[in-house]
Structure formats: C-alpha cells, structure tokens
Write a protein that holds these residues in place. Structure first.
Motif, PDB file in Angstrom:
ATOM      1  N   MET A   3       0.848  -1.185   0.000  1.00  0.00           N
ATOM      2  CA  MET A   3       0.000   0.000   0.000  1.00  0.00           C
ATOM      3  C   MET A   3       0.886   1.238   0.000  1.00  0.00           C
ATOM      4  SD  MET A   3      -3.300  -0.630  -0.025  1.00  0.00           S
ATOM      5  CE  MET A   3      -3.940   0.918   0.594  1.00  0.00           C
ATOM      6  N   HIS A   4       0.527   2.203  -0.816  1.00  0.00           N
ATOM      7  CA  HIS A   4       1.265   3.459  -0.790  1.00  0.00           C
ATOM      8  C   HIS A   4       1.129   4.084   0.592  1.00  0.00           C
ATOM      9  CE1 HIS A   4       1.960   7.812  -1.520  1.00  0.00           C
ATOM     10  NE2 HIS A   4       2.919   7.341  -2.290  1.00  0.00           N
ATOM     11  N   PRO A   5       2.234   4.557   1.176  1.00  0.00           N
ATOM     12  CA  PRO A   5       2.190   5.048   2.564  1.00  0.00           C
ATOM     13  C   PRO A   5       1.313   6.271   2.798  1.00  0.00           C
ATOM     14  CG  PRO A   5       4.448   4.608   1.862  1.00  0.00           C
ATOM     15  CD  PRO A   5       3.595   4.534   0.644  1.00  0.00           C
ATOM     16  N   GLN A   6       0.860   6.946   1.745  1.00  0.00           N
ATOM     17  CA  GLN A   6       0.026   8.134   1.894  1.00  0.00           C
ATOM     18  C   GLN A   6       0.696   9.198   2.771  1.00  0.00           C
ATOM     19  OE1 GLN A   6      -3.611   8.526   0.402  1.00  0.00           O
ATOM     20  NE2 GLN A   6      -1.993   7.554  -0.773  1.00  0.00           N
ATOM     21  N   PHE A   7       1.863   9.623   2.323  1.00  0.00           N
ATOM     22  CA  PHE A   7       2.598  10.671   3.022  1.00  0.00           C
ATOM     23  C   PHE A   7       1.790  11.971   3.031  1.00  0.00           C
ATOM     24  CE2 PHE A   7       5.833   7.899   1.128  1.00  0.00           C
ATOM     25  CZ  PHE A   7       6.616   7.601   2.232  1.00  0.00           C
ATOM     26  N   ALA A 156      -0.515  -3.780 -12.429  1.00  0.00           N
ATOM     27  CA  ALA A 156       0.533  -4.790 -12.282  1.00  0.00           C
ATOM     28  C   ALA A 156      -0.094  -6.115 -11.855  1.00  0.00           C
ATOM     29  CB  ALA A 156       1.560  -4.334 -11.241  1.00  0.00           C
ATOM     30  N   PRO A 157       0.579  -7.244 -12.127  1.00  0.00           N
ATOM     31  CA  PRO A 157       0.075  -8.529 -11.640  1.00  0.00           C
ATOM     32  C   PRO A 157      -0.017  -8.523 -10.110  1.00  0.00           C
ATOM     33  CG  PRO A 157       1.837  -8.839 -13.244  1.00  0.00           C
ATOM     34  CD  PRO A 157       1.814  -7.384 -12.910  1.00  0.00           C
ATOM     35  N   VAL A 165      -0.691  -0.428  -4.263  1.00  0.00           N
ATOM     36  CA  VAL A 165      -2.000   0.190  -4.420  1.00  0.00           C
ATOM     37  C   VAL A 165      -1.873   1.679  -4.086  1.00  0.00           C
ATOM     38  CG1 VAL A 165      -4.372   0.298  -3.579  1.00  0.00           C
ATOM     39  CG2 VAL A 165      -3.264  -1.918  -3.905  1.00  0.00           C
ATOM     40  N   PHE A 166      -2.227   2.510  -5.055  1.00  0.00           N
ATOM     41  CA  PHE A 166      -2.282   3.952  -4.842  1.00  0.00           C
ATOM     42  C   PHE A 166      -3.754   4.319  -4.675  1.00  0.00           C
ATOM     43  CE2 PHE A 166       1.654   3.187  -7.078  1.00  0.00           C
ATOM     44  CZ  PHE A 166       2.552   4.077  -6.498  1.00  0.00           C
ATOM     45  N   PRO A 171      -8.463   0.624  -6.321  1.00  0.00           N
ATOM     46  CA  PRO A 171      -8.056  -0.471  -5.424  1.00  0.00           C
ATOM     47  C   PRO A 171      -7.111  -1.491  -6.036  1.00  0.00           C
ATOM     48  CG  PRO A 171     -10.216  -0.923  -6.331  1.00  0.00           C
ATOM     49  CD  PRO A 171      -9.809   0.412  -6.891  1.00  0.00           C
ATOM     50  N   LEU A 172      -6.791  -1.371  -7.319  1.00  0.00           N
ATOM     51  CA  LEU A 172      -5.984  -2.385  -7.984  1.00  0.00           C
ATOM     52  C   LEU A 172      -4.487  -2.076  -7.869  1.00  0.00           C
ATOM     53  CD1 LEU A 172      -8.131  -2.918 -11.211  1.00  0.00           C
ATOM     54  CD2 LEU A 172      -8.128  -4.271  -9.097  1.00  0.00           C
ATOM     55  N   PRO A 173      -3.658  -3.134  -7.803  1.00  0.00           N
ATOM     56  CA  PRO A 173      -2.200  -2.917  -7.669  1.00  0.00           C
ATOM     57  C   PRO A 173      -1.596  -2.369  -8.959  1.00  0.00           C
ATOM     58  CG  PRO A 173      -2.654  -5.246  -7.987  1.00  0.00           C
ATOM     59  CD  PRO A 173      -4.002  -4.572  -7.822  1.00  0.00           C
ATOM     60  N   ARG A 174      -0.599  -1.522  -8.782  1.00  0.00           N
ATOM     61  CA  ARG A 174       0.059  -0.883  -9.913  1.00  0.00           C
ATOM     62  C   ARG A 174       1.575  -0.922  -9.753  1.00  0.00           C
ATOM     63  NH1 ARG A 174      -3.181   2.284 -13.144  1.00  0.00           N
ATOM     64  NH2 ARG A 174      -5.364   2.414 -12.487  1.00  0.00           N
TER      65      ARG A 174
END
Length: 264
Positions: A3-7, A156-157, A165-166, A171-174
């Motif tokens: 998961m993107h850390p959401q800085f 991304a797979p 996930v951004f 909600p899908l992985p990138r």
C-alpha cells in the motif's frame, strides 16, 4: 502487494507557511547541482579553460528559469493545448500543476545558449558541463512524485512482490513507476554519465550521451507508467512521453556522429 504510505505532502508548517516535500526535492536538486557542478569544473577540460565555481551558480540561475518556463509551456503545448487555448489565463495558474520534462529541457537549452553567448563560451561546452549534473535532480523529482502519490504506474500482476496500491488510482495494484524512473533516469543515468564524463571527451559527446541515455530509459519506463488520462495511448500504442523521447534519441545520435567527426 503493498500500500502506498500516503505521506502528508506538507513536510513542515511554520505558522501559515506550508513547506511541501516536492518543494524540498527541488531545493535539494538545486543544491546537488551546485555541488556536482563545482566538482565538474575541476575536471578537464574545464579546469584548463578557466571555469570557476561562480560559473556554476550563474548557470543554475538561468537553468532554473529555463526549467520553470519551458516546463510549463511544454506541458501546455504538448499535453493540453486545447484546454489552455480555451482559457489562456490558466497558463499562469502554476499552482494547479502541470510541468513537462521535455519542455523543461528545451527551456534549459535556450537558457544555456543565452548564458554561453553572454560569456563567450561554446554552447556545447556548457551543455557538456551541465549534462552529468542533471540526473540526480531528476531522481529527487521522482521521489517527490512518489511522496505525493502521483504519476503512478500501470496495472501490475497481483503477485508482483513490489506491486503497490495507490488509493487515488483505485483499489488495484500498480507498478510504482516513480521508483522505476528514480532508478533508471536518475541513479543509473547519473552513474553512467558521470563515469563517462570523467575523462576528456570531444565537445558534444557528453551531451549526446545524455540525450540518448535519457531518451532510451524514459521510453522504457513509460511502458510501466500510466498514460495521462486525457491523452491515453497515442499512435502505435505509445504514450506522449515515449513520442517525445524519440526525437531526443535521434538528436543524441546525430550529435554523437557529428562530435566523433571533429578533432579531439
């Protein structure tokens, strides 16, 4: 899957003043340019030709103007010409975002031509000095993109260990394409260019190596970066970034051939 850390995009608040991480990355990039540039003027042929540290600071000033003006105008012309044609005053609304590397490059080329003319130095000699100092700034810019959670990658797979996930992208992985570009256009290009430029080269060779190196690495990274939503993929399934990189590679090859035909 990560998961993107959401800085928090704001790194520091001082009363009503908010200092953003992206702004700090710009400041760090300028500082690194000065530090590397001062080292470059101690290399040949610049040491023999009488280059001084203050020349690097002058170049930085004009280069910053070129990056800002060229980057903004490049985004307007290359990415959203109809939008800004309908509302020309929005060209000055820089707080809305919108900068183009390729436009910034053209701005720097013009700014360096102006500086070289004033100082009576060969333009390619100036560009050969500047080129190896640029990739570190590009790397820091990509770190700023990652912190802001922008310019994310394509889908991304799910089993890709570093897929991310951004939340702003769904909600899908990138692919964390900002980090790919940090590694390729930033660190790798810097190491290769700096090693290449440490030895005396024909005038124009270092600039040619930068154009080809950046163009090829950016072209490859674009396969993992999500195209701009309002543009999508263009002819031949290529993104705007890839189409803009092709002339860079062509210009670099032409400059390399021209430089190799000149005397040492």
């Amino acid at each position: 899957m990560l998961m993107h850390p959401q800085f928090d995009p704001v790194a520091l608040r001082i009363g009503p003043l908010a200092v953003h991480w992206y702004g700090l990355m710009y400041l760090a990039a300028f500082a690194m340019f000065v530090w590397l540039g001062r080292r470059r003027v101690r290399h040949e042929p610049y040491r023999t030709l009488g280059w001084q540290a203050r020349d690097v600071e002058d170049i930085l000033f004009w280069g910053v103007l070129g990056v800002i003006l060229g980057g903004r105008l490049g985004y307007v012309v290359f990415y959203q010409p109809l939008t800004y044609l309908a509302a020309p005053w929005r060209v000055f609304a820089v707080w809305e975002g919108g900068m183009s590397f390729h436009g910034g490059l053209l701005g720097v080329l013009l700014a360096m031509a102006w500086w070289a003319r004033r100082q009576r130095r060969p333009w390619l000699q100036v560009m050969d000095l500047v080129a190896p100092c640029v990739p570190v700034g590009l790397a820091l810019g990509r770190i700023g993109n990652f912190i802001n959670g922008e310019l994310w990658g394509r889908l991304a797979p799910p089993d890709l260990p570093w897929a991310m996930v951004f939340p702003a992208a769904g909600p899908l992985p990138r692919h964390p394409s900002q980090l790919y570009q940090f590694a390729l256009e930033g660190l790798l290009l810097f190491v290769l260019l700096w090693a290449f430029a440490r030895r005396p080269r024909r005038e124009g060779e270092v600039s040619a190596a930068f154009l080809v190196g950046y163009g090829v690495l950016r072209f490859a990274a674009e396969y993992f970066r999500e195209p701009d939503a309002h543009l999508g993929l263009l002819s031949l399934g290529l993104s705007m970034g890839q189409w803009l990189s092709l002339p860079m590679v062509g210009a670099g090859v032409a400059l390399w051939v021209w430089a190799r035909r000149r005397p040492t």
